[in-house]
Design a protein around this motif. Structure first.
Motif, PDB file in Angstrom:
ATOM      1  N   LEU A 200       0.889  -1.299  -0.203  1.00  0.00           N
ATOM      2  CA  LEU A 200      -0.101  -0.178  -0.068  1.00  0.00           C
ATOM      3  C   LEU A 200       0.960   1.155  -0.067  1.00  0.00           C
ATOM      4  O   LEU A 200       0.483   2.284  -0.598  1.00  0.00           O
ATOM      5  CB  LEU A 200      -0.913  -0.096   1.310  1.00  0.00           C
ATOM      6  N   GLN A 201       1.973   1.189   0.702  1.00  0.00           N
ATOM      7  CA  GLN A 201       2.869   2.345   0.837  1.00  0.00           C
ATOM      8  C   GLN A 201       3.505   2.540  -0.548  1.00  0.00           C
ATOM      9  O   GLN A 201       3.632   3.599  -1.139  1.00  0.00           O
ATOM     10  CB  GLN A 201       3.903   2.174   1.725  1.00  0.00           C
ATOM     11  N   MET A 202       4.027   1.442  -1.157  1.00  0.00           N
ATOM     12  CA  MET A 202       4.454   1.524  -2.437  1.00  0.00           C
ATOM     13  C   MET A 202       3.649   2.266  -3.626  1.00  0.00           C
ATOM     14  O   MET A 202       4.023   3.138  -4.497  1.00  0.00           O
ATOM     15  CB  MET A 202       4.876   0.023  -2.968  1.00  0.00           C
ATOM     16  N   ARG A 203       2.414   1.784  -3.369  1.00  0.00           N
ATOM     17  CA  ARG A 203       1.441   2.175  -4.527  1.00  0.00           C
ATOM     18  C   ARG A 203       1.016   3.516  -4.357  1.00  0.00           C
ATOM     19  O   ARG A 203       0.912   4.608  -5.033  1.00  0.00           O
ATOM     20  CB  ARG A 203      -0.056   1.404  -4.181  1.00  0.00           C
ATOM     21  N   GLU A 204       0.928   4.016  -2.876  1.00  0.00           N
ATOM     22  CA  GLU A 204       0.774   5.591  -2.621  1.00  0.00           C
ATOM     23  C   GLU A 204       1.891   6.482  -3.084  1.00  0.00           C
ATOM     24  O   GLU A 204       1.592   7.483  -3.498  1.00  0.00           O
ATOM     25  CB  GLU A 204       0.567   5.615  -1.206  1.00  0.00           C
ATOM     26  N   VAL A 205       3.122   5.828  -2.776  1.00  0.00           N
ATOM     27  CA  VAL A 205       4.471   6.512  -3.085  1.00  0.00           C
ATOM     28  C   VAL A 205       4.399   6.745  -4.725  1.00  0.00           C
ATOM     29  O   VAL A 205       4.625   8.022  -5.146  1.00  0.00           O
ATOM     30  CB  VAL A 205       5.446   5.955  -2.588  1.00  0.00           C
ATOM     31  N   MET A 206       4.191   5.845  -5.425  1.00  0.00           N
ATOM     32  CA  MET A 206       4.393   5.747  -6.651  1.00  0.00           C
ATOM     33  C   MET A 206       3.118   6.772  -7.430  1.00  0.00           C
ATOM     34  O   MET A 206       3.264   7.041  -8.600  1.00  0.00           O
ATOM     35  CB  MET A 206       4.441   4.298  -7.188  1.00  0.00           C
ATOM     36  N   THR A 207       1.953   6.656  -6.857  1.00  0.00           N
ATOM     37  CA  THR A 207       1.016   7.223  -7.365  1.00  0.00           C
ATOM     38  C   THR A 207       1.053   8.598  -7.457  1.00  0.00           C
ATOM     39  O   THR A 207       0.675   9.461  -8.269  1.00  0.00           O
ATOM     40  CB  THR A 207      -0.378   6.972  -6.801  1.00  0.00           C
ATOM     41  N   ALA A 208       1.898   9.227  -6.287  1.00  0.00           N
ATOM     42  CA  ALA A 208       2.102  10.598  -6.209  1.00  0.00           C
ATOM     43  C   ALA A 208       3.480  11.116  -6.840  1.00  0.00           C
ATOM     44  O   ALA A 208       3.511  12.314  -7.081  1.00  0.00           O
ATOM     45  CB  ALA A 208       2.470  11.057  -4.683  1.00  0.00           C
ATOM     46  N   ALA A 209       4.016  10.158  -7.660  1.00  0.00           N
ATOM     47  CA  ALA A 209       5.235  10.492  -8.235  1.00  0.00           C
ATOM     48  C   ALA A 209       5.058  11.034  -9.639  1.00  0.00           C
ATOM     49  O   ALA A 209       4.460  10.233 -10.517  1.00  0.00           O
ATOM     50  CB  ALA A 209       6.240   9.204  -8.368  1.00  0.00           C
ATOM     51  N   THR A 210       5.316  12.256  -9.932  1.00  0.00           N
ATOM     52  CA  THR A 210       4.776  12.843 -11.183  1.00  0.00           C
ATOM     53  C   THR A 210       5.806  12.145 -12.282  1.00  0.00           C
ATOM     54  O   THR A 210       5.471  12.397 -13.465  1.00  0.00           O
ATOM     55  CB  THR A 210       4.986  14.229 -11.303  1.00  0.00           C
ATOM     56  N   GLU A 211       6.938  11.607 -11.953  1.00  0.00           N
ATOM     57  CA  GLU A 211       7.747  10.936 -13.094  1.00  0.00           C
ATOM     58  C   GLU A 211       7.354   9.649 -13.510  1.00  0.00           C
ATOM     59  O   GLU A 211       7.793   9.294 -14.929  1.00  0.00           O
ATOM     60  CB  GLU A 211       9.097  10.741 -12.367  1.00  0.00           C
ATOM     61  N   PHE A 212       6.063   9.106 -13.024  1.00  0.00           N
ATOM     62  CA  PHE A 212       5.870   7.880 -13.476  1.00  0.00           C
ATOM     63  C   PHE A 212       4.427   7.670 -13.825  1.00  0.00           C
ATOM     64  O   PHE A 212       3.551   8.697 -13.011  1.00  0.00           O
ATOM     65  CB  PHE A 212       6.103   6.835 -12.288  1.00  0.00           C
ATOM     66  N   ALA A 213       4.091   6.979 -14.557  1.00  0.00           N
ATOM     67  CA  ALA A 213       2.639   6.463 -14.864  1.00  0.00           C
ATOM     68  C   ALA A 213       2.249   4.999 -14.481  1.00  0.00           C
ATOM     69  O   ALA A 213       3.244   4.181 -14.612  1.00  0.00           O
ATOM     70  CB  ALA A 213       2.088   6.638 -16.174  1.00  0.00           C
ATOM     71  N   PRO A 214       1.098   4.541 -14.038  1.00  0.00           N
ATOM     72  CA  PRO A 214       1.053   3.314 -13.684  1.00  0.00           C
ATOM     73  C   PRO A 214       1.078   2.456 -14.887  1.00  0.00           C
ATOM     74  O   PRO A 214       0.480   2.998 -15.980  1.00  0.00           O
ATOM     75  CB  PRO A 214      -0.241   3.152 -13.031  1.00  0.00           C
ATOM     76  N   GLY A 215       1.593   1.193 -15.017  1.00  0.00           N
ATOM     77  CA  GLY A 215       1.565   0.356 -16.227  1.00  0.00           C
ATOM     78  C   GLY A 215       0.795  -0.811 -16.042  1.00  0.00           C
ATOM     79  O   GLY A 215       0.779  -2.038 -16.639  1.00  0.00           O
ATOM     80  N   PHE A 216      -0.439  -0.537 -15.320  1.00  0.00           N
ATOM     81  CA  PHE A 216      -1.279  -1.585 -14.874  1.00  0.00           C
ATOM     82  C   PHE A 216      -2.728  -0.942 -14.741  1.00  0.00           C
ATOM     83  O   PHE A 216      -2.838   0.105 -14.499  1.00  0.00           O
ATOM     84  CB  PHE A 216      -1.056  -2.253 -13.863  1.00  0.00           C
ATOM     85  N   GLU A 217      -3.943  -1.853 -15.014  1.00  0.00           N
ATOM     86  CA  GLU A 217      -5.094  -1.392 -14.484  1.00  0.00           C
ATOM     87  C   GLU A 217      -5.865  -2.096 -13.256  1.00  0.00           C
ATOM     88  O   GLU A 217      -5.252  -3.313 -12.944  1.00  0.00           O
ATOM     89  CB  GLU A 217      -5.966  -1.490 -15.798  1.00  0.00           C
ATOM     90  N   GLY A 218      -6.441  -1.413 -12.708  1.00  0.00           N
ATOM     91  CA  GLY A 218      -7.072  -1.906 -11.247  1.00  0.00           C
ATOM     92  C   GLY A 218      -6.320  -1.744 -10.218  1.00  0.00           C
ATOM     93  O   GLY A 218      -5.392  -0.888 -10.183  1.00  0.00           O
ATOM     94  N   ALA A 219      -6.276  -2.665  -9.263  1.00  0.00           N
ATOM     95  CA  ALA A 219      -5.666  -2.247  -7.861  1.00  0.00           C
ATOM     96  C   ALA A 219      -4.315  -2.785  -7.952  1.00  0.00           C
ATOM     97  O   ALA A 219      -3.237  -2.137  -7.519  1.00  0.00           O
ATOM     98  CB  ALA A 219      -6.263  -2.950  -6.944  1.00  0.00           C
ATOM     99  N   TRP A 220      -4.051  -3.885  -8.738  1.00  0.00           N
ATOM    100  CA  TRP A 220      -2.679  -4.442  -8.538  1.00  0.00           C
ATOM    101  C   TRP A 220      -2.124  -4.953  -9.939  1.00  0.00           C
ATOM    102  O   TRP A 220      -3.095  -5.251 -10.791  1.00  0.00           O
ATOM    103  CB  TRP A 220      -2.445  -5.478  -7.493  1.00  0.00           C
ATOM    104  N   ALA A 221      -0.957  -5.101 -10.247  1.00  0.00           N
ATOM    105  CA  ALA A 221      -0.624  -5.490 -11.530  1.00  0.00           C
ATOM    106  C   ALA A 221      -0.645  -6.973 -11.510  1.00  0.00           C
ATOM    107  O   ALA A 221      -0.421  -7.638 -10.603  1.00  0.00           O
ATOM    108  CB  ALA A 221       0.966  -5.179 -11.802  1.00  0.00           C
ATOM    109  N   PRO A 222      -0.635  -7.632 -12.642  1.00  0.00           N
ATOM    110  CA  PRO A 222      -0.542  -9.190 -12.704  1.00  0.00           C
ATOM    111  C   PRO A 222       0.828  -9.599 -12.218  1.00  0.00           C
ATOM    112  O   PRO A 222       2.094  -8.773 -12.652  1.00  0.00           O
ATOM    113  CB  PRO A 222      -0.790  -9.476 -14.111  1.00  0.00           C
ATOM    114  N   ARG A 223       1.003 -10.838 -11.729  1.00  0.00           N
ATOM    115  CA  ARG A 223       2.151 -11.233 -11.364  1.00  0.00           C
ATOM    116  C   ARG A 223       3.236 -11.279 -12.833  1.00  0.00           C
ATOM    117  O   ARG A 223       2.992 -11.337 -13.975  1.00  0.00           O
ATOM    118  CB  ARG A 223       2.262 -12.908 -10.963  1.00  0.00           C
TER     119      ARG A 223
END
Length: 254
Positions: A200-223
């Motif tokens: 949860l911390q990882m996701r919160e930190v990375m969501t707030a990071a303007t340098e990055f965009a999520p590379g997955f849809e939904g709550a978590w990425a596939p394995r």
């Protein structure tokens, strides 16, 4: 780096603790000897596999201003994958063998793990893998040239689950900018953990990071299919923990 699930962690807030850096690192270098086989592997193989780097004050530091020449290190120009906290090297040795068209760099601070990685790589005839004994953020900030890395992998890092130690977690505010510096635009940061609060911390930190965009849809990425099952993942599953993957893409021009 792979977590030991251990509680006997020295408190770095002790008044007599030596200080070489201005913030806590994500590891504690415990004392311990390598086996005879690991010592032999270190002596025989480190001249080839281990990067010789300039240090600052600490033994795992990287002196600013001395970036490595990747073409000289690997003898070619190829996509580069960096694994932070490579442990005994099972994941990165397998990946390097399965992907000879890419180059790989294992970042670890524990010599026994580095020795095992070199030994397994040598036995498998792998030559597209190198190792560095160093603090990972300093590798990303000082050792690697800017925009030189295609992927960064952080699989099952130490969760530092005690409240007084969570400040040691690697994926925290400030880390995305360091990772973004090393990654090429479009490069990927891959994360995996078996600790829910750290995920949860990882996701919160990375969501707030303007340098990055999520590379997955939904709550978590596939394995991540490129990650082999290691002892740390099996241990987490055996304890009933969910394994959570995340992947983020370095934005162009961020």
């Amino acid at each position: 780096m792979p977590h030991p699930d251990a509680d006997d962690v020295p408190d770095d807030d002790a008044p007599d603790a030596p200080r070489f850096r201005d913030k806590p690192v994500s590891f504690v270098r415990r004392s311990g000897r390598m086996s005879d086989g690991q010592e032999r592997a270190w002596a025989a193989l480190s001249p080839h596999y281990l990067l010789d780097v300039e240090r600052a004050a600490a033994v795992t530091s990287i002196r600013p201003g001395d970036p490595v020449d990747l073409t000289a290190v690997y003898g070619r120009s190829a996509p580069l994958v960096v694994e932070i906290g490579s442990g005994q090297g099972h994941a990165i040795v397998h990946a390097a063998g399965a992907t000879p068209e890419a180059d790989f760099l294992a970042v670890e601070v524990f010599r026994a793990g580095l020795a095992r990685t070199m030994l397994d790589a040598d036995r498998a005839g792998i030559d597209n893998l190198r190792l560095v004994e160093a603090n990972a953020p300093e590798v990303l900030e000082h050792l690697l040239p800017a925009a030189s890395v295609d992927e960064i992998w952080i699989f099952f890092p130490d969760p530092w689950h005690k409240n007084k130690h969570t400040k040691r977690r690697l994926v925290a505010p400030g880390f995305p900018a360091v990772a973004a510096r090393a990654l090429k635009p479009g490069g990927r940061l891959r994360l995996a953990t078996d600790w829910e609060d750290y995920a949860l911390q990882m996701r919160e930190v990375m969501t707030a990071a303007t340098e990055f965009a999520p590379g997955f849809e939904g709550a978590w990425a596939p394995r991540f299919e490129g990650r082999i099952m290691t002892a740390f993942e099996r241990k987490g599953l055996a304890k009933g923990r969910d394994i959570r993957d995340l992947v983020y893409v370095r934005r162009d021009g961020a």
